[in-house]
Design a protein around this motif. Structure first.
Motif: not given
Length: 94
Positions: A6-29
């Motif tokens: 459970t701790l492992f998955w919580v750490v992974i989820a927090v890491f992914v959430a932080i990365m998503a927040r820091n990279n929340w920018s528009d990309v033109t496809v």
């Protein structure tokens, strides 16, 4: 052990959430022709991940389903025809 998993998955989820927040920018496809779509980068990554992950998952599940069906058909046949018993030592010496 459950706590560590459970701790492992919580750490992974927090890491992914932080990365998503820091990279929340528009990309033109560029889709086709002059059609373009503006999409957030984390959403684009999730879509790309799912496009690569789901088809093999469905193929694997279909194979497992087919094998389980074959096994369930074979089990009653095996139960109806039990294997012959091995001869005892006394019968071998006679």
């Amino acid at each position: 052990m459950q706590f560590l998993r459970t701790l492992f998955w919580v750490v992974i989820a927090v890491f992914v959430a932080i990365m998503a927040r820091n990279n929340w920018s528009d990309v033109t496809v560029n889709l086709w022709g002059n059609l373009q779509a503006d999409i957030k980068l984390p959403l684009l990554l999730v879509i790309a991940f799912l496009l690569g992950f789901l088809p093999p998952l469905f193929v694997l599940r279909a194979k497992l389903w087919r094998l389980r069906r074959k096994l369930s058909v074979q089990q009653p046949i095996a139960a109806a025809n039990p294997p012959a018993a091995a001869p005892h030592d006394e019968e071998l010496t006679a």
